[in-house]
Write an enzyme that holds these catalytic residues in place. Sequence first.
Site, PDB file in Angstrom:
ATOM      1  N   ASP A  80     -15.826  -6.084 -33.030  1.00 42.26           N
ATOM      2  CA  ASP A  80     -15.403  -6.986 -34.110  1.00 42.26           C
ATOM      3  C   ASP A  80     -15.607  -8.443 -33.718  1.00 42.26           C
ATOM      4  O   ASP A  80     -16.136  -9.253 -34.491  1.00 42.26           O
ATOM      5  CB  ASP A  80     -13.921  -6.758 -34.447  1.00 42.26           C
TER       6      ASP A  80
ATOM      7  N   TYR B 262      -4.614   4.085 -33.050  1.00 41.07           N
ATOM      8  CA  TYR B 262      -5.837   3.570 -32.419  1.00 41.07           C
ATOM      9  C   TYR B 262      -5.783   3.719 -30.900  1.00 41.07           C
ATOM     10  O   TYR B 262      -6.711   4.268 -30.284  1.00 41.07           O
ATOM     11  CB  TYR B 262      -6.031   2.090 -32.789  1.00 41.07           C
TER      12      TYR B 262
ATOM     13  N   GLY C 114      -9.589  -3.106 -42.440  1.00 42.73           N
ATOM     14  CA  GLY C 114     -10.710  -2.606 -41.651  1.00 42.73           C
ATOM     15  C   GLY C 114     -11.896  -3.565 -41.638  1.00 42.73           C
ATOM     16  O   GLY C 114     -13.011  -3.175 -41.298  1.00 42.73           O
TER      17      GLY C 114
END
Length: 389
Positions: free
Chosen positions: A174, A223, A126
């Site tokens: 990200d 996801y 993560g």
Amino acid sequence: MDIISFFEQIFKCKPTVKARAPGRVNLLGEHVDYNQGVVLPAAIDRQVSLAAAPTDDGLVTLNALDLQHQVAFRLSDLDRKIDVSGQPLPGWANYPAGVAWALQEAGLVLTGMNGVYSSDIPIGAGLSSSAAVEVAFATCWQALSGWKIDKLTLAQYCQRAENEYVGVSSGLMDQFASACGQEGHVLSFDTRSLEWSPLKLPAGTVIVIADSGIRRSLTKSGYNDRRAACEQAVVILKNYLPDIKSLRDVTSVELAAYSTLLPDEIEKRAEHVVKEIHRVEQAIIALQRGDACMFGGFMFASHKSLRELYEVSLPELDHLVEIARTLPGIYGARLTGAGFGGCTVNLVNERHVSTFMQRLSEGYRQVTGRNASVYLCQASRGAEARREI
Ligand code: GLA
């Protein structure tokens, strides 16, 4: 062996570029980046390091030092996802190959590359190990090929690689954090307007990451299902709220009014997103006031919502949060990243941090029989490349 020595050993020359790109930890705003919400990540002091030199035959030969694995592929054959001998690319090579594909799709001319990379970001924890690989390669190709694009655009190309080449429908958070990170700051990033600004953590607080040791694979996890549920919620709600474009446009009051029109599971997913987006707005006010208690309260609330409504937590992550809650110095704790395993992020009073880390590890071992790795995290600079020669 380090990447430079390994590069010299296998390629018999010195690398001309050294690039690095950090992982990220997200303090608040989970699963909202693909719903056009605001997120609060920071780049961390763990990174992908890459040493490279250009080739003039369009061939890319890469070594993943940690995996002890080498692959070679052609820039002219990226669509087929195969190596030079016609075999499917190994999973890890899809990230650099996907980046090359996305950059070329954007019309940029790439040079071939000999490269060696290594990473100290745990995979599947993560902390965005894959975004860091993407951003490191994009940054390196920029330095090798002689064109220049801004950091946010570079992050968007990396996201395209992840979405369309690797096949995970991730948002932009990200890659953004890895590209744009700033030392000592959390980044407030609006994934709709793409505006962002650095924010300071409250004085006297530090970030502690606790890794549950449970690993997940984003492609195999739920996801993509979660993202699809959010899109479905928008399609249904549009019948009553025709102006909405994403869950960002739905207020808690509107969601409450129309909640019975959504299937149960979709209602829960939408409730998390709508309330999480609201929490981030309030949490930014807390940061501006330097109010660690209030910010931490939102972190605990976010975890509860990820556990009960978004259903992406695991007992191990819940234990880490519950143990943290009882310890002196804690302001807030929650799972960070996509969930289904990985890490929690903790906002802690710096005066208590060493006892906090020790007692969290001990408590976790007692309850689960597993070892957590618990460490202090510094908010760091984003990706960069340096010419060595
Ligand atoms: C993963 C994705 C991000 C984001 C988070 C959840 O890290 O790559 O885009 O959606 O999950 O907040």
